[in-house]
Design a protein around this motif. Structure first.
Motif, short mmCIF file in Angstrom:
data_model
loop_
_atom_site.label_atom_id
_atom_site.label_comp_id
_atom_site.label_asym_id
_atom_site.label_seq_id
_atom_site.Cartn_x
_atom_site.Cartn_y
_atom_site.Cartn_z
N ASP A 3 0.83 -1.20 0.00
CA ASP A 3 0.00 0.00 0.00
C ASP A 3 0.87 1.26 0.00
OD1 ASP A 3 -2.58 1.15 -0.07
OD2 ASP A 3 -2.46 1.56 2.09
N LEU A 4 1.96 1.21 0.75
CA LEU A 4 2.88 2.35 0.77
C LEU A 4 3.46 2.57 -0.63
CD1 LEU A 4 4.42 4.48 2.43
CD2 LEU A 4 6.14 2.72 2.88
N GLY A 5 3.89 1.50 -1.27
CA GLY A 5 4.45 1.60 -2.61
C GLY A 5 3.45 2.10 -3.64
N LYS A 6 2.21 1.67 -3.51
CA LYS A 6 1.16 2.12 -4.45
C LYS A 6 0.92 3.62 -4.34
CE LYS A 6 -1.38 -2.22 -4.49
NZ LYS A 6 -2.55 -2.91 -3.95
N ASN A 7 1.06 4.13 -3.13
CA ASN A 7 0.76 5.54 -2.90
C ASN A 7 1.98 6.46 -3.00
OD1 ASN A 7 -2.19 5.77 -2.17
ND2 ASN A 7 -1.52 3.96 -1.03
N ALA A 8 3.14 5.87 -3.19
CA ALA A 8 4.38 6.65 -3.38
C ALA A 8 5.30 5.82 -4.26
CB ALA A 8 5.02 6.96 -2.05
N GLU A 9 4.80 5.50 -5.44
CA GLU A 9 5.45 4.55 -6.33
C GLU A 9 6.88 4.94 -6.70
OE1 GLU A 9 4.39 2.53 -10.58
OE2 GLU A 9 2.72 3.07 -9.27
N ILE A 10 7.09 6.18 -7.07
CA ILE A 10 8.42 6.61 -7.50
C ILE A 10 9.41 6.52 -6.33
CG2 ILE A 10 9.78 8.57 -8.32
CD1 ILE A 10 7.24 9.41 -9.91
N LYS A 13 10.18 2.80 -5.52
CA LYS A 13 11.10 2.20 -6.50
C LYS A 13 12.53 2.71 -6.27
CE LYS A 13 7.81 1.08 -10.10
NZ LYS A 13 7.31 1.33 -11.45
N ALA A 14 12.67 3.99 -5.98
CA ALA A 14 13.99 4.56 -5.72
C ALA A 14 14.61 3.93 -4.48
CB ALA A 14 13.90 6.07 -5.57
N PHE A 15 13.81 3.77 -3.42
CA PHE A 15 14.30 3.14 -2.20
C PHE A 15 14.73 1.71 -2.47
CE2 PHE A 15 13.25 0.16 1.23
CZ PHE A 15 14.25 0.52 2.14
N GLN A 16 13.91 0.94 -3.17
CA GLN A 16 14.23 -0.46 -3.44
C GLN A 16 15.51 -0.58 -4.27
OE1 GLN A 16 10.39 -1.52 -5.06
NE2 GLN A 16 9.83 -2.60 -3.19
N PHE A 18 18.01 1.65 -4.39
CA PHE A 18 19.11 2.05 -3.51
C PHE A 18 19.48 0.91 -2.56
CE2 PHE A 18 20.55 3.76 0.56
CZ PHE A 18 21.74 4.34 0.16
N ASP A 19 18.47 0.30 -1.95
CA ASP A 19 18.68 -0.81 -1.02
C ASP A 19 19.42 -1.95 -1.72
OD1 ASP A 19 17.99 -1.94 1.70
OD2 ASP A 19 17.05 -3.46 0.41
N LYS A 20 19.00 -2.27 -2.93
CA LYS A 20 19.62 -3.34 -3.71
C LYS A 20 21.09 -3.04 -3.98
CE LYS A 20 19.52 -5.22 -8.33
NZ LYS A 20 19.06 -4.87 -9.67
N VAL A 21 21.37 -1.83 -4.44
CA VAL A 21 22.74 -1.44 -4.77
C VAL A 21 23.62 -1.40 -3.52
CG1 VAL A 21 24.18 0.44 -5.66
CG2 VAL A 21 22.11 -0.24 -6.89
N ALA A 22 23.09 -0.85 -2.44
CA ALA A 22 23.86 -0.71 -1.21
C ALA A 22 24.28 -2.07 -0.64
CB ALA A 22 23.06 0.07 -0.17
N LEU A 23 23.46 -3.10 -0.85
CA LEU A 23 23.73 -4.39 -0.24
C LEU A 23 24.32 -5.44 -1.20
CD1 LEU A 23 20.61 -4.44 2.04
CD2 LEU A 23 22.98 -4.42 2.80
N GLU A 24 24.59 -5.06 -2.44
CA GLU A 24 25.18 -6.04 -3.35
C GLU A 24 26.69 -6.11 -3.12
OE1 GLU A 24 25.52 -3.20 -7.34
OE2 GLU A 24 23.85 -4.59 -7.16
#
Length: 90
Positions: A3-10, A13-16, A18-24
């Protein structure tokens, strides 16, 4: 998160991303990054982060001994912070 993602999609997506890159894998291997994430989650006391990053740490080969040591690293820093902040009230 849906629900949070649906209401603040951009932003989501940016958070996800960033999270992916930071932890790879990078200069710090993924396993160590996940152990760091666990230590941070222990200090912020986020049960969701603990669950997610414990699974990822184990998936990258973290042992129970490493998980135990990470716990005590986080404990030492939290205790140390209390001591240092205690100097401000003296």
């Amino acid at each position: 998160m849906g629900d949070l993602g649906k209401n603040a999609e951009i932003a989501m997506k940016a958070f996800q991303e960033f999270d992916k890159v930071a932890l790879e894998d990078g200069a710090i291997p993924k396993k160590f990054k996940e152990l760091i994430a666990i230590a941070v989650a222990l200090t912020t006391q986020c049960p969701y982060c603990l669950e997610i990053h414990k699974k990822k740490a184990v998936d990258t080969g973290a042992s129970k001994e490493e998980l135990a040591e990470v716990t005590f690293i986080a404990e030492a820093l939290r205790a140390g912070a209390a001591v240092v902040h205690g100097t401000h009230i003296m």
